[in-house]
Design a protein around this motif. Structure first.
Motif, PDB file in Angstrom:
ATOM      1  N   THR A   1       0.850  -1.185   0.000  1.00 24.13           N
ATOM      2  CA  THR A   1       0.000   0.000   0.000  1.00 24.13           C
ATOM      3  C   THR A   1       0.887   1.236   0.000  1.00 24.13           C
ATOM      4  OG1 THR A   1      -1.707  -1.167   1.240  1.00 24.13           O
ATOM      5  CG2 THR A   1      -1.853   1.222   1.190  1.00 24.13           C
TER       6      THR A   1
ATOM      7  N   ARG B   1       0.984   5.766  -0.810  1.00 18.56           N
ATOM      8  CA  ARG B   1       0.220   7.014  -0.854  1.00 18.56           C
ATOM      9  C   ARG B   1       0.883   7.968  -1.836  1.00 18.56           C
ATOM     10  NH1 ARG B   1       0.987   6.729   5.233  1.00 18.56           N
ATOM     11  NH2 ARG B   1      -0.731   5.413   5.979  1.00 18.56           N
TER      12      ARG B   1
ATOM     13  N   ASP C   1      -8.226   4.314  -2.969  1.00 16.00           N
ATOM     14  CA  ASP C   1      -8.978   5.489  -2.530  1.00 16.00           C
ATOM     15  C   ASP C   1      -8.402   6.713  -3.224  1.00 16.00           C
ATOM     16  OD1 ASP C   1     -10.932   6.718  -0.447  1.00 16.00           O
ATOM     17  OD2 ASP C   1      -9.088   7.876  -0.179  1.00 16.00           O
TER      18      ASP C   1
ATOM     19  N   ARG D   1      -5.059  13.224  -3.364  1.00 15.70           N
ATOM     20  CA  ARG D   1      -4.425  12.194  -2.550  1.00 15.70           C
ATOM     21  C   ARG D   1      -4.970  10.846  -2.972  1.00 15.70           C
ATOM     22  NH1 ARG D   1      -5.513   8.915   1.883  1.00 15.70           N
ATOM     23  NH2 ARG D   1      -3.752   8.544   3.320  1.00 15.70           N
TER      24      ARG D   1
ATOM     25  N   GLU E   1      -4.544   6.475  -2.393  1.00 15.77           N
ATOM     26  CA  GLU E   1      -3.973   5.285  -1.782  1.00 15.77           C
ATOM     27  C   GLU E   1      -3.976   4.182  -2.825  1.00 15.77           C
ATOM     28  OE1 GLU E   1      -5.453   4.007   1.935  1.00 15.77           O
ATOM     29  OE2 GLU E   1      -5.104   5.929   2.940  1.00 15.77           O
TER      30      GLU E   1
ATOM     31  N   GLU F   1      -2.489   0.183  -4.212  1.00 17.36           N
ATOM     32  CA  GLU F   1      -1.865  -1.117  -4.010  1.00 17.36           C
ATOM     33  C   GLU F   1      -0.951  -1.342  -5.202  1.00 17.36           C
ATOM     34  OE1 GLU F   1      -3.527  -5.191  -2.218  1.00 17.36           O
ATOM     35  OE2 GLU F   1      -4.168  -4.853  -4.288  1.00 17.36           O
TER      36      GLU F   1
ATOM     37  N   SER G   1       3.202   2.824   2.719  1.00 21.23           N
ATOM     38  CA  SER G   1       2.586   2.912   4.041  1.00 21.23           C
ATOM     39  C   SER G   1       3.342   2.113   5.096  1.00 21.23           C
ATOM     40  CB  SER G   1       1.130   2.429   3.973  1.00 21.23           C
ATOM     41  OG  SER G   1       0.405   3.156   3.002  1.00 21.23           O
TER      42      SER G   1
ATOM     43  N   ASP H   1      -0.570   9.841   8.291  1.00 22.93           N
ATOM     44  CA  ASP H   1      -1.283   9.214   7.179  1.00 22.93           C
ATOM     45  C   ASP H   1      -1.137   9.972   5.865  1.00 22.93           C
ATOM     46  OD1 ASP H   1      -2.148   7.326   8.976  1.00 22.93           O
ATOM     47  OD2 ASP H   1      -4.125   8.217   9.270  1.00 22.93           O
TER      48      ASP H   1
ATOM     49  N   ARG I   1      -2.159  12.954   4.966  1.00 27.94           N
ATOM     50  CA  ARG I   1      -3.432  13.549   4.564  1.00 27.94           C
ATOM     51  C   ARG I   1      -3.402  15.073   4.572  1.00 27.94           C
ATOM     52  NH1 ARG I   1      -7.216  12.926   7.942  1.00 27.94           N
ATOM     53  NH2 ARG I   1      -6.283  11.726   9.633  1.00 27.94           N
TER      54      ARG I   1
END
Length: 287
Positions: A10, A12, A40, A56, A58, A60, A88, A274, A276
């Motif tokens: 994962t 970001r 996401d 932003r 997320e 895989e 992550s 995170d 964000r």
């Protein structure tokens, strides 16, 4: 020969750039061709006068050599992007700076121990020694670095040395009652989070609860923000308030305020961990 780990990870991706058609399509197409699965995605466009786009994601994705270089050449450069990519599972390393008030530090340490904060805490630094046992009980190295006006430069140099030795990514001022010098702040842009015991921009500086009481406010609050050269003027990450009345004494405001401080600081730290938070000028966008 060392084998590349090809199991999905994962990651970001944060981007900001001038707003124009085709940004999402360009990023998504590149990620699809790279074998990434978008888990996401959140985006925001500012008003036309600013004309900026933020996103932003997320993902895989398998770790693969050349991924970031290819993204820079094929997507970021043509679209004039500033961007950040991280996996992550690479935990950030967070230092805590604190003085004598323990409520914010203890709350962070409790949430770290319970697994709520996915971060490593390699050290706590304080200009008082009263909280050393609390840290030692959790196995966290504690460094007592007293400071006076005459020793401030020397003390900050010692802090910087410790942060470098422990490979710290960012730090949290958990009621660290010292003003950091511009030279110190410049080493960690948008990587120092402070909790101020007031709903900024009201009552910046010292003794905000006393000032709030003197003014007869009906709301008190707390603000977590990134530290800049201007005292309590940095980009705001998180805030919250509680209602009060004329019946509340200063001590009541302090008691209510400390509870708000803990929750506000935790939310701000978690948002930073995170990935964000994105900074635009002296404001933030928090996904």
């Amino acid at each position: 020969m060392e084998q590349l780990d090809i199991s999905p990870k994962t990651a970001r991706l944060l981007i900001s750039c001038p707003d124009k058609p085709g940004i999402v399509a360009g990023v998504s197409q590149f990620l699809f061709q790279s074998g990434a699965n978008i888990l996401d995605a959140s985006q925001h466009s500012t008003d036309p006068a600013e004309g900026l786009f933020f996103m932003r994601m997320e993902l895989e994705i398998q770790e693969q050599p050349g991924f970031q270089q290819a993204f820079q050449e094929r997507v970021a450069t043509p679209l004039q992007m500033e961007w950040q990519f991280s996996y992550s599972h690479h935990r950030k390393r967070m230092a805590i700076l604190v003085s004598a008030y323990d409520h914010c530090m203890l709350d962070l340490l409790w949430r770290w121990r319970s697994g709520e904060l996915q971060v490593d805490i390699p050290l706590v630094i304080s200009n008082h020694n009263s909280l050393e046992n609390d840290c030692k009980q959790l196995g966290i190295p504690f460094y007592y670095l007293p400071v006076t006006a005459a020793t401030k430069e020397e003390q900050e140099a010692a802090i910087v040395q410790l942060l470098r030795e422990h490979q710290v990514d960012f730090m949290v001022l958990a009621r660290y009652m010292q003003i950091l010098s511009p030279q110190f702040v410049s080493l960690y842009p948008h990587r120092i989070i402070n909790i101020h015991h007031s709903f900024l921009p009201a009552f910046a500086g010292a003794r905000p609860y006393q000032h709030a009481y003197n003014r007869g406010v009906k709301l008190i609050g707390a603000t977590a923000h990134y530290v800049t050269d201007e005292l309590d003027e940095g980009p705001i990450i998180e805030q919250d308030v509680a209602r009060v009345t004329h019946k509340h004494a200063v001590a009541d405001l302090v008691m209510l305020g400390r509870d708000i401080e803990r929750h506000v600081l935790t939310r701000a730290v978690k948002a930073h961990i995170d990935d964000r938070v994105m900074v635009i000028g002296n404001k933030t966008i928090v996904f």
